[in-house]
Design an enzyme around this catalytic site. Structure first.
Site, PDB file in Angstrom:
ATOM      1  N   LYS A 293     -92.148 -59.905  23.052  1.00  0.00           N
ATOM      2  CA  LYS A 293     -91.969 -61.086  22.192  1.00  0.00           C
ATOM      3  C   LYS A 293     -92.887 -62.217  22.643  1.00  0.00           C
ATOM      4  O   LYS A 293     -93.530 -62.866  21.834  1.00  0.00           O
ATOM      5  CB  LYS A 293     -90.499 -61.558  22.236  1.00  0.00           C
ATOM      6  CG  LYS A 293     -89.567 -60.684  21.408  1.00  0.00           C
ATOM      7  CD  LYS A 293     -88.099 -61.003  21.656  1.00  0.00           C
ATOM      8  CE  LYS A 293     -87.226 -60.023  20.863  1.00  0.00           C
ATOM      9  NZ  LYS A 293     -85.796 -60.103  21.193  1.00  0.00           N
TER      10      LYS A 293
ATOM     11  N   GLN B  47     -81.517 -63.276  24.314  1.00  0.00           N
ATOM     12  CA  GLN B  47     -81.634 -61.820  24.240  1.00  0.00           C
ATOM     13  C   GLN B  47     -80.281 -61.156  24.492  1.00  0.00           C
ATOM     14  O   GLN B  47     -79.593 -61.466  25.468  1.00  0.00           O
ATOM     15  CB  GLN B  47     -82.681 -61.340  25.273  1.00  0.00           C
ATOM     16  CG  GLN B  47     -82.960 -59.846  25.250  1.00  0.00           C
ATOM     17  CD  GLN B  47     -83.667 -59.378  23.982  1.00  0.00           C
ATOM     18  OE1 GLN B  47     -84.347 -60.141  23.319  1.00  0.00           O
ATOM     19  NE2 GLN B  47     -83.485 -58.118  23.633  1.00  0.00           N
TER      20      GLN B  47
ATOM     21  N   ASP C  94     -82.788 -65.696  15.149  1.00  0.00           N
ATOM     22  CA  ASP C  94     -82.175 -64.375  14.959  1.00  0.00           C
ATOM     23  C   ASP C  94     -81.389 -64.295  13.652  1.00  0.00           C
ATOM     24  O   ASP C  94     -81.052 -63.198  13.194  1.00  0.00           O
ATOM     25  CB  ASP C  94     -81.195 -64.083  16.104  1.00  0.00           C
ATOM     26  CG  ASP C  94     -81.826 -63.284  17.230  1.00  0.00           C
ATOM     27  OD1 ASP C  94     -82.665 -62.417  16.932  1.00  0.00           O
ATOM     28  OD2 ASP C  94     -81.467 -63.526  18.387  1.00  0.00           O
TER      29      ASP C  94
HETATM   30  N1  GUN Z   1     -81.437 -57.250  21.483  1.00  0.00           N
HETATM   31  C1  GUN Z   1     -81.860 -56.204  20.739  1.00  0.00           C
HETATM   32  N2  GUN Z   1     -82.270 -56.622  19.515  1.00  0.00           N
HETATM   33  C2  GUN Z   1     -82.099 -57.958  19.486  1.00  0.00           C
HETATM   34  C3  GUN Z   1     -82.346 -58.970  18.511  1.00  0.00           C
HETATM   35  O1  GUN Z   1     -82.812 -58.721  17.393  1.00  0.00           O
HETATM   36  N3  GUN Z   1     -82.050 -60.253  18.882  1.00  0.00           N
HETATM   37  C4  GUN Z   1     -81.541 -60.553  20.105  1.00  0.00           C
HETATM   38  N4  GUN Z   1     -81.271 -61.833  20.359  1.00  0.00           N
HETATM   39  N5  GUN Z   1     -81.300 -59.646  21.039  1.00  0.00           N
HETATM   40  C5  GUN Z   1     -81.574 -58.359  20.725  1.00  0.00           C
END
Ligand code: GUN
Length: 281
Positions: A52, A96, A119
Site C-alpha cells: 500500500k 489494517q 476502507d
Molecule cells: N485486511 C485485509 N484486507 C483489508 C482491507 O481491505 N482493509 C483493512 N483495513 N484491512 C484489511
C-alpha cells in the site's frame, strides 16, 4: 475467454491517479495523504501494508505507516485515530485488519471520521452506499466492480450472483451492482443448491474463502466470473473458482493471483484521492 488482467487494469488506474494528483497539487498546492496504522507483526498484514505504501508513493500521495506492537492498548489507537481525524494533512486513515483480540474492531472503525474512512467500513459510509448516496466504497468490491465494467459497460438487467455475504465484500458488492440495475442474489453457506443459483448468473462474484468452490458446471456459458478468493493450500495459492474448468465456459475470468488483488490497492489510492477532493469542496 478473456483473462481479466488485474495487474494491467491496476497499473492503468494508477497512471490516471498519478495525473490527477499532479492536477490537484497545482490546484491546491498540496497532495492527498494516507495514514495507515499497523498493529503487530503478522506477515500478511506487513506485506499488504508495504505494498500500500509503495503504491501510494508511486502515484505521488503522501503516505505514512504508523506501527504499534500487538500489546498496544486500545486507548492509544483510538487517541491516534482522533489526532489523525483532526490533521489536515491526512486525507485518508486505514487501520489494517485483523486486530489483536483485546482491541474492539468496531470501536476502531467507528472512531475514524467517515470523511477519512478510505476502507468504507464506517456505518455512515455503509449506510450511504446502501442508500445510493455518495460514500467511500470498500476497496475490494470497488476493484471487482471496475473490472466487471471494463468487460461489460452496460449491466442493466444482468443477473448477478454473489457468493459470500461478508461486510468486506459480498454486501458492498451487492450495492454496487444494484446501482447498475443488476438483479442481485446474495448466496452464502446456508444457501440451498448453490450450483443452481450460480447457473442463473450472467455475473458471478465469488468471495467465500473456499478453494475452487465454483466449478465449471456451475457457470453459464459466457458468464463473467470474478474470483476474490486467496486461499493458501497444499497445492499453492487458489481462488474460490476452479480456474481451469471455469475458463472453458466463462466469457471472462480473473486469475488468482493477478486479478482482483492488484485492483484493491489501486482502489485504496482512488479512495484517498476522492476523500481529499471531497474535503476541499
Ligand atoms: N485486511 C485485509 N484486507 C483489508 C482491507 O481491505 N482493509 C483493512 N483495513 N484491512 C484489511
Amino acid at each position: 475467454m478473456i483473462l481479466i488482467d488485474g495487474k494491467k487494469a491496476a497499473s492503468e488506474l494508477r497512471e490516471e491517479l498519478k495525473k490527477e494528483v499532479i492536477l490537484l497539487k497545482e490546484k491546491y498546492n498540496k497532495v492527498p495523504g494516507l495514514s495507515v496504522i499497523l498493529i503487530g507483526e503478522m506477515a500478511p498484514s506487513q506485506i499488504y501494508v508495504r505494498n500500500k505504501e509503495k503504491s501510494a508513493n508511486e502515484v505521488g500521495l503522501k503516505s505514512e505507516v504508523i506501527k504499534y506492537p500487538d500489546t498496544v492498548e486500545e486507548e492509544t489507537i483510538l487517541k491516534k485515530i482522533k489526532d489523525l481525524n483532526h490533521d489536515e494533512n491526512v486525507s485518508g486513515i486505514l487501520v489494517q485488519l485483523p486486530l489483536p483480540k483485546h482491541i474492539d474492531k468496531q470501536k476502531v472503525i467507528e472512531t475514524i471520521i467517515p470523511s477519512k474512512d478510505v476502507d468504507g467500513f464506517h456505518p455512515m459510509n455503509v449506510g450511504n452506499l446502501s442508500s445510493g448516496y455518495e460514500s467511500s466504497v470498500p476497496c475490494t468490491p470497488l476493484g471487482c466492480y471496475l473490472l466487471i465494467k471494463k468487460i461489460e459497460p452496460n449491466l442493466n438487467g444482468k443477473k448477478a450472483v454473489i457468493v459470500g455475504r461478508s461486510n468486506l465484500n459480498g454486501k458492498p458488492m451487492t450495492q454496487l451492482l444494484l446501482k447498475e440495475n443488476c438483479t442481485v442474489t446474495i448466496t452464502h453457506s446456508k444457501t440451498k443448491d448453490l450450483k443452481a443459483e450460480c447457473l442463473k448468473a450472467d455475473i458471478i462474484v465469488a468471495a467465500v474463502g473456499i478453494p475452487e468452490l465454483v466449478k465449471g458446471d456451475w457457470v453459464k456459458k459466457d458468464a463473467i466470473v470474478i474470483d476474490v478468493g486467496i486461499n493458501k493450500t497444499e497445492r499453492g495459492l487458489l481462488g474460490d473458482v476452479a480456474f481451469d474448468e471455469v475458463s472453458k465456459v466463462a466469457k471472462a475470468l480473473t486469475p488468482v493471483p493477478g486479478g482482483v488483488g492488484p485492483m484493491t490497492i489501486a482502489c485504496l489510492l482512488k479512495n484517498t484521492i476522492d476523500c481529499f477532493k471531497r474535503s476541499q469542496n
